[in-house]
Scaffold this active site. Sequence first.
Site, mmCIF file in Angstrom:
data_model
loop_
_atom_site.group_PDB
_atom_site.id
_atom_site.type_symbol
_atom_site.label_atom_id
_atom_site.label_comp_id
_atom_site.label_asym_id
_atom_site.label_seq_id
_atom_site.Cartn_x
_atom_site.Cartn_y
_atom_site.Cartn_z
ATOM 1 N N CYS A 1 -9.550 -5.659 4.537
ATOM 2 C CA CYS A 1 -8.322 -5.731 5.383
ATOM 3 C C CYS A 1 -8.339 -4.829 6.747
ATOM 4 O O CYS A 1 -7.336 -4.681 7.186
ATOM 5 C CB CYS A 1 -7.230 -5.208 4.613
ATOM 6 S SG CYS A 1 -7.185 -3.465 4.080
ATOM 7 N N ASN B 1 -11.485 -0.165 9.027
ATOM 8 C CA ASN B 1 -10.964 0.664 10.184
ATOM 9 C C ASN B 1 -11.546 2.259 9.741
ATOM 10 O O ASN B 1 -12.056 2.937 10.833
ATOM 11 C CB ASN B 1 -9.782 0.738 10.390
ATOM 12 C CG ASN B 1 -9.214 -0.834 10.582
ATOM 13 O OD1 ASN B 1 -9.984 -1.666 10.966
ATOM 14 N ND2 ASN B 1 -8.146 -0.836 10.460
ATOM 15 N N ASP B 2 -11.301 2.489 8.801
ATOM 16 C CA ASP B 2 -11.689 3.788 8.366
ATOM 17 C C ASP B 2 -13.081 4.111 7.689
ATOM 18 O O ASP B 2 -13.770 5.097 8.274
ATOM 19 C CB ASP B 2 -10.639 4.404 7.271
ATOM 20 C CG ASP B 2 -9.407 5.260 7.867
ATOM 21 O OD1 ASP B 2 -9.279 5.544 8.799
ATOM 22 O OD2 ASP B 2 -8.385 4.683 7.412
ATOM 23 N N ARG C 1 1.017 -1.188 0.154
ATOM 24 C CA ARG C 1 0.069 -0.101 -0.115
ATOM 25 C C ARG C 1 0.796 1.200 0.214
ATOM 26 O O ARG C 1 1.860 1.131 0.720
ATOM 27 C CB ARG C 1 -0.879 0.118 1.393
ATOM 28 C CG ARG C 1 -1.978 1.343 1.345
ATOM 29 C CD ARG C 1 -2.762 1.329 2.394
ATOM 30 N NE ARG C 1 -2.161 1.394 3.662
ATOM 31 C CZ ARG C 1 -2.656 1.623 4.852
ATOM 32 N NH1 ARG C 1 -4.007 1.360 4.833
ATOM 33 N NH2 ARG C 1 -2.063 1.924 5.957
HETATM 34 C C1 PEP Z 1 -8.472 0.495 7.076
HETATM 35 O O1 PEP Z 1 -8.628 1.615 7.239
HETATM 36 O O2 PEP Z 1 -9.426 -0.351 7.586
HETATM 37 C C2 PEP Z 1 -7.103 0.135 6.972
HETATM 38 C C3 PEP Z 1 -6.984 -1.432 6.891
HETATM 39 O O3 PEP Z 1 -6.219 0.703 7.138
HETATM 40 P P1 PEP Z 1 -5.293 1.617 8.210
HETATM 41 O O4 PEP Z 1 -6.018 1.036 9.545
HETATM 42 O O5 PEP Z 1 -4.009 1.645 8.012
HETATM 43 O O6 PEP Z 1 -6.160 2.963 8.063
HETATM 44 MG MG MG Z 2 -7.215 3.190 6.562
#
Ligand code: PEP
Ligand code: MG
Length: 590
Positions: free
Chosen positions: A504, A456-457, A334
């Site tokens: 993810c 997560n975001d 990424r």
């Molecule tokens: C997410 O946002 O779900 C993610 C996998 O990326 P990060 O936790 O690094 O923001």
């Molecule tokens: Mg993220």
Amino acid sequence: MELIKGIGVSSGVVVCRAMVLGEDELRVGRRTIAPADVPEERRRLQAALAGSSDEIRELRDSTTRSLGKETGAIFDFHLGLLNDPQLLKTFLFGIETNYSSAEYAVHKALRDYGRIFLNHEDAFFRERVKDIYDIERRLLDKLMGKERIRLTDITEPVVIVAHDLSPSQTASLNKSLVRGIAIEAGGRTSHTAIIANSLGIPAVVGLENVAHRTTTGDMMVVNGYSGLVILDPDQATINDHKEYERRQKLYQSSLEQMRDLPARTRDGVDIALYGNIEFPSEVENAIAKGATGIGLYRTEFLYLSSDHEPTEDDHYAAYAEAIRRLGGRPVVIRTLDLGADKYSPFVEQVPEANPFLGCRSIRLCLANEKLFMVQLRAILRASVLGNVSVMFPMISAPIELHKAKMILKDVMEELEEEGLPFNRYIRVGMMVEVPATALVPHPYMSECDFFSIGTNDLIQYTLAVDRGNQRVASLYSGAHPAVLSLIQTVVRAAGRKNKPVALCGELGGDPQFTLLLIGMGIRTLSITPQNIPEIKKIIRSVTIKDAEKIARTAMSKFSANQISSYLHDATRKFLPDIFSEENPGAAHPP
Ligand code: PEP
Ligand code: MG
């Protein structure tokens, strides 16, 4: 005994002594230097003084312009202090005579100076102490970089207790000595929590006033499953938890026996279980837990753990190492997701009122094309070494994806002109982690080879709940029907175009959601390696038909609580002991 309830974010139970880190201890260790290093420390001090003076002069001038001369004059005191020959002598005395690091010399001199002001009979002078601390903070920021810490004082096993730890501080912890983390700030998917989980350090966040309620050297229990922290536990409680810790280790090693078995449902559908990593050194652990590839390599940690701005060769070396360790297994690299809570002293960032909604991630890269190109060159150069894909984070509009792809193309042309090998057909994907993108995913479908849902975001933006704020942590739920509906929209849109879609975010590693996600059509989960064995066990216990039925029922419910308790019960029907007391992932540990 005192019990404090927080949020368990990294599983495991630990019984250990506490080490409380106040902000100053975090920032300034009492470090002595070799006499030969005196000139270098002197130079660093002079540079910090000059840099701070320039900043304050600028601040004074802009304040004078906007608020008038009198207000601007506040900063004259700061400037006077920074240029005070007597104070400079004291700083230098610390370095040249006491062989202190520049940081400690500044810290000690200004704290002593502050005490004199604090005891002054005149209120005017007493008030000035805040300015002295302000100067101290500014100089230390210059000397150390805002985020850098040295936790070198730790020489024996401890639980770190603090108000907060940044993701980079957490990443720098020595996991053989730091046995647990108990902090006041944070939420379930804050980056600090994710890193603690990757390191396998039991952690609890969102603990009210834990830093004030604990003294260094106190015995404590940290239960990363239940989120319970016990201060000054009695002997019986210590014994119970030690026994629990032992059972938990047995359970983990029993799960790891599944490492080489496929993540295949009972009716023969394979689910790819990949690991999320931040550093190449995590690859072995991911493989040991059963990962068949890396579905999310968070490359920004190269910036957060480095003491200089990473060069193209630094990027290349990291990617090449990860690829080599993977031995042919796939890796999704990424591109930099800096900004918001992931601050790097090497990337200029203007302070923002709402950094999670600001110039972070792909936006930051598009605004700093040079920085972006350095990374893309390294990824492309490494792409010939193995099975490499590239993925852009936080795409919120098609134009961002177009620009990112255009820059990727420019970099390809550059490499071609230079005669450097790269994989022209590298697979290009994007993260779906902004509601706007999840809601209308069609414009991206023909533009990318694959998609990865970053829950997560996605959860924080959909529910307007900061993922790192303990005060609203109870509102942060992946079971919210709005979040599930967005995931479904993306999976369906990708399915219609035959494009692979992975997930993810941390949701993928939560056993409660496994049946729902595969029932919704997700066939690739990229998760914290620690969670792989348990998720595999669930996958191997069901058929896709069962999972689809469960997903349909869950999606017909209207509240996060209803969905969550339904999923909990449905999972237990297949694996009766999954959340039970005998299983250390239990909801009710001792
Ligand atoms: C997410 O946002 O779900 C993610 C996998 O990326 P990060 O936790 O690094 O923001
Ligand atoms: Mg993220």
